[in-house]
Each structure stands twice: as structure tokens, then as C-alpha cells.
Motif scaffolding. Structure first.
Motif, short mmCIF file in Angstrom:
data_model
loop_
_atom_site.label_atom_id
_atom_site.label_comp_id
_atom_site.label_asym_id
_atom_site.label_seq_id
_atom_site.Cartn_x
_atom_site.Cartn_y
_atom_site.Cartn_z
N SER A 180 -12.09 -81.96 -11.38
CA SER A 180 -11.48 -83.28 -11.48
C SER A 180 -12.34 -84.35 -10.81
O SER A 180 -12.29 -85.53 -11.17
CB SER A 180 -10.08 -83.27 -10.84
OG SER A 180 -10.16 -82.90 -9.48
N ALA A 181 -13.17 -83.92 -9.84
CA ALA A 181 -14.04 -84.88 -9.14
C ALA A 181 -15.21 -85.33 -10.02
O ALA A 181 -15.77 -86.41 -9.79
CB ALA A 181 -14.57 -84.27 -7.85
N GLY A 227 -12.44 -80.36 -2.05
CA GLY A 227 -12.94 -80.22 -3.41
C GLY A 227 -12.74 -78.83 -3.98
O GLY A 227 -13.46 -78.40 -4.89
N LEU A 228 -11.73 -78.11 -3.48
CA LEU A 228 -11.50 -76.73 -3.91
C LEU A 228 -10.47 -76.67 -5.04
O LEU A 228 -9.70 -77.60 -5.25
CB LEU A 228 -11.00 -75.89 -2.74
CG LEU A 228 -11.83 -75.91 -1.46
CD1 LEU A 228 -11.20 -75.02 -0.41
CD2 LEU A 228 -13.25 -75.47 -1.74
N LEU A 229 -10.47 -75.54 -5.73
CA LEU A 229 -9.45 -75.25 -6.73
C LEU A 229 -8.58 -74.12 -6.19
O LEU A 229 -9.08 -73.11 -5.71
CB LEU A 229 -10.10 -74.82 -8.05
CG LEU A 229 -11.00 -75.83 -8.75
CD1 LEU A 229 -11.64 -75.19 -9.98
CD2 LEU A 229 -10.22 -77.07 -9.15
N MET A 230 -7.27 -74.31 -6.26
CA MET A 230 -6.34 -73.29 -5.78
C MET A 230 -6.37 -72.08 -6.71
O MET A 230 -6.45 -72.22 -7.93
CB MET A 230 -4.93 -73.86 -5.72
CG MET A 230 -4.75 -75.04 -4.81
SD MET A 230 -4.58 -74.60 -3.08
CE MET A 230 -2.88 -74.04 -3.05
N LEU A 231 -6.30 -70.89 -6.12
CA LEU A 231 -6.15 -69.65 -6.88
C LEU A 231 -4.85 -68.98 -6.45
O LEU A 231 -4.30 -69.27 -5.40
CB LEU A 231 -7.33 -68.71 -6.62
CG LEU A 231 -8.69 -69.14 -7.16
CD1 LEU A 231 -9.75 -68.10 -6.82
CD2 LEU A 231 -8.64 -69.36 -8.66
N VAL A 266 -19.46 -79.02 -5.48
CA VAL A 266 -19.13 -80.31 -6.08
C VAL A 266 -18.85 -81.36 -5.01
O VAL A 266 -19.35 -82.50 -5.08
CB VAL A 266 -17.93 -80.18 -7.03
CG1 VAL A 266 -17.40 -81.55 -7.44
CG2 VAL A 266 -18.31 -79.37 -8.27
N SER A 267 -18.07 -81.00 -4.01
CA SER A 267 -17.65 -81.98 -3.01
C SER A 267 -18.81 -82.57 -2.23
O SER A 267 -18.71 -83.68 -1.70
CB SER A 267 -16.66 -81.34 -2.03
OG SER A 267 -17.27 -80.26 -1.34
#
Length: 325
Positions: A232-233, A291-295, A208-209
Motif C-alpha cells: 500500500s505504501a 510497513g509490515l503486512l499482517m499474517l 519498502v518502509s
């Protein structure tokens, strides 16, 4: 009994927690640094996560963290250094999804991707988005499916190379939808995005980023994101599930490992230290900037996650026929 005021009690608990790390984890003297091997190039997304985590991990453990890039061959040489390291907790590895892809695309690997590591935490996921050249007359995933069926052999999809996560994300789409597409591998995402915009290939999965500006400018059209939640982006872009492929879920992920045989107390202490470090404003800003999602998968969940990801990716590699040696 003497009552300790709240602030003082909290301070004492923090001091005890720091002391507990050194005692139960049994790390060497504080002057000994933690070597964090990144089996990819400096500047990569995995490298960025390692460098975001390092300062906080150093503060929590009392050991400076030195990030070392050992790139090449899909991350195999760097990971090999981690699995061969002493089991003293002073050598860790920051790896990506390539770890569970490599056994299918390389004939020989000098370690077992499951048995020769100790999973500590799965830290973040890299959302992918399916984008098409705007000249392709499709505006949704359903329209893409219809177009593929009425124009057999007309679609070419690009990837960052045979066996890459972008390649396997497309293979999963083919598997789940039954559409037919031809694979065009590139050496990296830069040339891929250039040819996507130019129309040499019609579609591809990309992080995505890397394509938000192109999607916003209209030079690429986004159809769906690969993760189970929206990015969210690109908040207006549906997930694959929302777009009509209910079983689809794919992402690239980043995890922290050590060599096999690390003691459970040490692993648990590291997991707690990682959680604290990743919660810092500095780390969260760095993660968001990529552009990452935290896990939040710790040592109790990570082993099963690794095994399930290995099974899934090996199935896709076999389906794709990808090989690198």
C-alpha cells in the motif's frame, strides 16, 4: 431455565475464557512475567513487533510481558536461550527469517532450527522492493533483464551482508531470471542505501518502509515488490509476478516461538491470545508504522511454513556461497 441477557452472557464468556487460559495453559502464578526474547537489537523491526504485541498478550494472559534483547551472531545466542528455557510457557522468542538462514551460513549452531522449537504464530511479513539507481536506463523488470543480457558483468547489486535476506532475495532473482550480477555486501542497510543513491551499486532489494521517501523523491526507482501482493505504501509498483517473474515470491517474516515440547493446550491458548493482541488498534498501528503486512499463521500452519522456508533459504544460501564462519 433462566435466560441470561446478551451483554451479561458475553461478559461471562470473557471471564470464562480468561479463566480457561490459566487452567489449561498451566502457566505459573500471575505475578510471574513472560520473558519474550528478541535475538536482535532494540529498535529493529522484530523488536518493534515484540513491543507492539507485549501489552495485549499481557492483558490476555494475566502475565506481564518483559521484552529482552539478546543480539549478536544472526540471532543465534538469543534463540539458544529460548530453546534451553523451561517448558513452562514463561519464555518465548520473537524471531525473523534469519532463523532458517543461519543453518546454511554458520558451520555450527547449538540447536536444531526445526526440532528444538515450538512454532506458535507467524505474525507479519516485511515486503521488499527492488530499487535501482535512476541513472541506470531501466524502468521495468523486463528492461533490467534485457540490460543485463546486453551488458554482461555491468551490474552490481548490494545487500545488508552475506546471507542476509536482502542478499538471498537477489539470489532468487538471479535464479528465476538467469541474469548475471555481482554481489557487494554492506554492513547494514544505511550504507547500502547511501551507495545506491550515489551510484556505487546499481540495484538492491530493500524493505519498502526504508525507501519510500527516496522512491517518491526520484532518487531511487522502484521496479517491483517481492511479495505476492502489492504494498500500500508503493501501490503503483507491481509485484514480481506481475512484472514477469511468475514463480518469484520472497519476504522477510517475523514469528513467535517457544522451546520444543510446549504442550498443545498451552500453544493453542497462546495462539489465541496472540491473535487477540495483534487485533488491537495499538498493535495494528505499530505494524503499519513499520510497513509490515499482517499474517495469520497459527500453530497448525506454522510448522510446515518453517520447514518450507528452511528448504527454500538453504537452497539460496548454497547457490550464493555465503558463509560467516
Amino acid at each position: 431455565m433462566t435466560t441470561i441477557p446478551g451483554k451479561r452472557r458475553l461478559a461471562l464468556l470473557l471471564i470464562m475464557a480468561c479463566a480457561s487460559f490459566g487452567a489449561s495453559a498451566q502457566l505459573a502464578a500471575p505475578e510471574k512475567p513472560i520473558r519474550m526474547v528478541v535475538p536482535l537489537t532494540a529498535g529493529s523491526t522484530v523488536d518493534a513487533v515484540a513491543r507492539a504485541l507485549g501489552p495485549g498478550l499481557g492483558r490476555t494472559t494475566g502475565h506481564p510481558v518483559v521484552v529482552e534483547n539478546v543480539a549478536g551472531a544472526g540471532g543465534i545466542p538469543g534463540t539458544a536461550q529460548v530453546v534451553r528455557a523451561a517448558k513452562d510457557g514463561l519464555t518465548l522468542g520473537m524471531i525473523s527469517s534469519n532463523h532458517v538462514i543461519n543453518p546454511g551460513i554458520y558451520k555450527t549452531i547449538p540447536y536444531d532450527s526445526i526440532k528444538d522449537i515450538t512454532p506458535i504464530a507467524v505474525l507479519a511479513t516485511v515486503p521488499l522492493v527492488l530499487v535501482v539507481n535512476p541513472k541506470l536506463p531501466v524502468r521495468s523488470l523486463q528492461e533490467l533483464r534485457d540490460y543485463a543480457k546486453t551488458h554482461p558483468g555491468a551490474l552490481n547489486y548490494g545487500s545488508a551482508g552475506n546471507g542476509s535476506t536482502l542478499h538471498l532475495a537477489s539470489e532468487l532473482l538471479i535464479s528465476e531470471t538467469g541474469i548475471s550480477m555481482k554481489h557487494v555486501p554492506y554492513r547494514g542497510t544505511g550504507p547500502l542505501i547511501t551507495d545506491l543513491i550515489g551510484g556505487q551499486v546499481q540495484l538492491a532489494f530493500v524493505s519498502v518502509s526504508q525507501v519510500v521517501p527516496q522512491v517518491k523523491a526520484g532518487t531511487l526507482r522502484a521496479l517491483a515488490v517481492s511479495t505476492t501482493i502489492r504494498s500500500s505504501a508503493l501501490a503503483e509498483v507491481p509485484t514480481m509476478m506481475e512484472a514477469g517473474v511468475p514463480e518469484y515470491s520472497f519476504d522477510a517474516w517475523i514469528a513467535l516461538i517457544g522451546p520444543a515440547g510446549l504442550g498443545k493446550p498451552l500453544v493453542n491458548q497462546y495462539a489465541a491470545a496472540v491473535k487477540t493482541a495483534m487485533g488491537s488498534a495499538q498493535a495494528q498501528a505499530a505494524i503499519a508504522g513499520q510497513g509490515l503486512l499482517m499474517l495469520d499463521k497459527g500453530p497448525n500452519e506454522a510448522p510446515a511454513f518453517f520447514l518450507s522456508e528452511l528448504i527454500k533459504h538453504q537452497k539460496l544460501v548454497k547457490q550464493s556461497g555465503a558463509t560467516l564462519d
